[in-house]
Motif scaffolding. Sequence first.
Motif, short mmCIF file in Angstrom:
data_model
loop_
_atom_site.label_atom_id
_atom_site.label_comp_id
_atom_site.label_asym_id
_atom_site.label_seq_id
_atom_site.Cartn_x
_atom_site.Cartn_y
_atom_site.Cartn_z
N ALA A 141 0.85 -1.19 0.00
CA ALA A 141 0.00 0.00 0.00
C ALA A 141 0.89 1.23 0.00
CB ALA A 141 -0.91 0.02 1.22
N ILE A 142 0.40 2.29 -0.62
CA ILE A 142 1.10 3.58 -0.63
C ILE A 142 0.09 4.64 -0.22
CG2 ILE A 142 2.35 5.28 -2.03
CD1 ILE A 142 3.00 2.97 -3.97
N THR A 143 0.53 5.55 0.64
CA THR A 143 -0.32 6.66 1.04
C THR A 143 0.40 7.96 0.74
OG1 THR A 143 0.54 6.86 3.29
CG2 THR A 143 -1.27 5.30 2.94
N MET A 144 -0.39 9.01 0.52
CA MET A 144 0.16 10.33 0.34
C MET A 144 -0.78 11.32 0.98
SD MET A 144 1.49 12.37 -3.08
CE MET A 144 0.29 11.57 -4.09
N GLY A 164 5.02 3.94 2.19
CA GLY A 164 4.76 2.67 1.54
C GLY A 164 4.74 1.60 2.62
N PHE A 165 3.83 0.65 2.48
CA PHE A 165 3.69 -0.43 3.45
C PHE A 165 3.71 -1.77 2.75
CE2 PHE A 165 1.41 3.21 5.22
CZ PHE A 165 1.91 3.28 6.50
N ASN A 176 8.14 0.46 4.16
CA ASN A 176 9.30 0.29 3.28
C ASN A 176 9.59 1.56 2.47
OD1 ASN A 176 7.21 0.14 1.42
ND2 ASN A 176 8.07 -1.58 0.31
N LEU A 177 8.73 2.57 2.62
CA LEU A 177 8.93 3.87 1.98
C LEU A 177 8.43 4.94 2.93
CD1 LEU A 177 9.31 5.90 -0.43
CD2 LEU A 177 6.97 5.32 -1.07
N HIS A 178 9.29 5.92 3.18
CA HIS A 178 8.94 7.04 4.06
C HIS A 178 9.57 8.28 3.43
CE1 HIS A 178 9.13 8.85 8.39
NE2 HIS A 178 9.30 9.81 7.49
#
Length: 187
Positions: A141-144, A164-165, A176-178
Amino acid sequence: MKHSFGFALVATISLISGSAAAEDVVVVDQSILKQDVLAAQDAWCEALVDISTTYAESGHEAAKALAADIIDEAYAYQMGTVLFKPTLAQKPDTFRMTREGALSYFVGGDSSFPDDSGFALEAWKECEPQNAGIFIDGKSAITMGKVHFADQDGEVTTVDKTWGFVRDDAGALRINLHHSSLEYQPD
């Protein structure tokens, strides 16, 4: 024709193998749900405030130990590289691909990252994510959106944040993404 062949093949295999009882079928579904993402964001915010509070009450070493535990629990460094771009990082340490780089950003004190003063050591009292969008694709999943931080005086700092999760092998949701940056302020 391809689609009907695939269906026919599945039907043939089912006939040959016989039908298994529902209780004999093992199903593994590690799909990420919206509520999983929202809970992970809330947990991240709570952890940031906990680090800040721990620093104020018990000092740097206690805050560093807590931050290390939180990074190990929340981030995916044990799975490989995490794409981490902190809000106030600058060249040559803009991007933090290692656990040590993330820990230094949160609590400072690492001579390899001399510009880090410890973002999590600020007197944060509240943290609230505000998603503009969430994109979920099975196990990722990706959030913004925005994250609002309020300090002990009630002053609010807002950053643009992308997370990112992914799920690890045990099923835990990990970052896994920040990517974080201050809001654009035109001159």
